[in-house]
Write a protein that holds these residues in place. Structure first.
Motif, mmCIF file in Angstrom:
data_model
loop_
_atom_site.group_PDB
_atom_site.id
_atom_site.type_symbol
_atom_site.label_atom_id
_atom_site.label_comp_id
_atom_site.label_asym_id
_atom_site.label_seq_id
_atom_site.Cartn_x
_atom_site.Cartn_y
_atom_site.Cartn_z
ATOM 1 N N GLU A 96 0.855 -1.194 0.000
ATOM 2 C CA GLU A 96 0.000 0.000 0.000
ATOM 3 C C GLU A 96 0.891 1.244 0.000
ATOM 4 O O GLU A 96 1.929 1.245 0.671
ATOM 5 C CB GLU A 96 -0.841 0.038 1.284
ATOM 6 C CG GLU A 96 -1.777 -1.135 1.475
ATOM 7 C CD GLU A 96 -2.936 -1.089 0.496
ATOM 8 O OE1 GLU A 96 -3.355 0.014 0.125
ATOM 9 O OE2 GLU A 96 -3.391 -2.179 0.098
ATOM 10 N N PRO A 97 0.472 2.310 -0.680
ATOM 11 C CA PRO A 97 1.263 3.545 -0.645
ATOM 12 C C PRO A 97 1.474 4.007 0.802
ATOM 13 O O PRO A 97 0.536 3.971 1.597
ATOM 14 C CB PRO A 97 0.398 4.556 -1.409
ATOM 15 C CG PRO A 97 -0.572 3.741 -2.194
ATOM 16 C CD PRO A 97 -0.749 2.437 -1.490
ATOM 17 N N THR A 120 9.246 -2.505 0.542
ATOM 18 C CA THR A 120 8.109 -2.125 -0.290
ATOM 19 C C THR A 120 8.170 -3.000 -1.546
ATOM 20 O O THR A 120 9.246 -3.487 -1.914
ATOM 21 C CB THR A 120 8.156 -0.644 -0.705
ATOM 22 O OG1 THR A 120 9.412 -0.398 -1.340
ATOM 23 C CG2 THR A 120 7.993 0.280 0.492
#
Ligand code: NAX
Length: 326
Positions: free
Chosen positions: A257-258, A285
């Motif tokens: 997720e950002p 990430t």
């Protein structure tokens, strides 16, 4: 209709797989419009139990499950697979030392690494759950010279989820309200669950809990959760492990997720001063299937010391199986 993806699961008659397979077949990994073919690997004595699991899978009449292949040969199981869940491993038997356990499992993962090297898709994502997961992943990747180290990771998502849940409960929020959690190191009791960078509804986690709780409750509870579950249930965690395996593979396939990250054990490139060549859990990430260790986090003396302890254990494990590393 989409082309089916091929998913291998080892230890397919075991208790983690008994949760994992049904969720995979239902579409929990890649979505409810993605057909799959399951490739199930067991050792020969496990084949009979596995037949029972296959009957149950068939009896669910899952719309997405196009075929099931069952085998005791890794080269058959891994043929052209896109995803491989390496769950099967030898448990510690009576009188077995930690070193013996490392050794028998190392041999299993050397064989499976070679088979993946020879027959799997070149883009395969291999997630090692079977213990000792980090070192098993190191053995597998080092026996797969034609694949990249990036094709392999070991599972620390269960530890990550346990940490999210403990902190959320303490703060009276939902696990989804906690971001930027990190579990460093080995999937073992030396792991270091770190909340220095974690945010709870946007606030610094450490401003919401006292340090004594963090050091003397949170860290040991997360580290020893596996043993607590065995004490309570008489068996090791299975459904939560299957859930974590799906979670880690799903993030790997579909991305983070950002603004958030997850913990994943990957081959160290010297990140944060951790020795290169160890499979160590880092904050990562994922974008377009590519895993990147989060850079530039500030590490204080407390964290540095904890990160070193779990690194030292991984070095010992690696040294015990050095003869199987290529
Ligand atoms: P089970 O003992 O129920 O199942 C393991 C299965 O693997 C058995 O059916 C066995 O026949 C099979 N197997 C053994 N050697 C094999 C080989 N060479 N090829 C194919 N299959 C083989 O264990 P289960 O509870 O399912 O746990 C599986 C592994 O996950 C264990 O090593 C366990 O320690 C590990 N765990 C790892 C976790 C993690 O977070 N990384 C958490 C949960 C779990 O403890």
């Amino acid at each position: 209709m989409k082309t089916p993806v091929h998913i291998a699961v080892t230890g397919a008659a075991g208790q983690i797989s008994y949760s994992l397979l049904f969720r995979l077949a239902a579409g929990a990994l890649l979505g409810y419009d993605q057909p799959i073919v399951l490739h199930l690997l067991e050792i020969t004595p496990g084949m009979s139990a596995l037949q029972g699991v296959v009957m149950e899978l068939k009896d669910c009449a899952f719309p997405l499950l196009h075929r099931i292949e069952v085998t005791d040969d890794p080269k058959v199981a891994f043929k052209n697979v896109d995803y491989a869940f390496l769950v099967g491993a030898r448990p510690r038997g009576p009188g077995m030392e930690r070193k013996d356990l490392l050794e028998v499992n190392a041999e299993i993962f050397a064989v499976q690494g070679k088979a993946l090297n020879d027959v799997a898709s070149r883009k395969v994502k291999v997630l090692v759950t079977g213990n000792p997961a980090n070192t098993n992943a190191l053995i597998a990747l080092s026996n797969a010279p034609d694949l990249k180290p990036e094709n392999f990771s070991a599972m620390t998502r269960l530890d990550h989820n346990r940490a999210l849940s403990q902190l959320a409960e303490k703060c009276g929020v939902l696990p989804v309200d906690v971001k930027n959690m990190t579990v460093w190191g080995n999937h073992s009791t030396t792991q270091y669950p770190d909340i220095h960078h974690a945010k709870v509804k946007g606030q610094d986690a450490l401003s919401l809990v006292d340090n004594d709780w963090y050091v003397n409750e949170f860290i040991p509870v997360v580290q020893q959760r596996g043993a607590e579950i065995i004490k309570a249930r008489g068996q090791s965690s299975a459904a939560s492990a299957a859930n974590a395996a799906i979670g880690q593979m799903k993030t790997w396939a579909l991305g983070t997720e950002p603004g958030d990250w997850v913990s994943m054990a990957v081959l160290s490139d010297g990140h944060y001063g951790i020795e290169s060549g160890l499979v160590y859990s880092f904050p990562v990430t994922v974008v377009d299937g590519e895993v990147n260790v989060v850079r530039g986090l500030e590490i204080n003396d407390f964290s540095r010391q904890r990160m070193r302890i779990t690194e030292a254990e991984l070095k010992e494990e690696r040294d015990a199986v050095k003869h199987l590393l290529r």
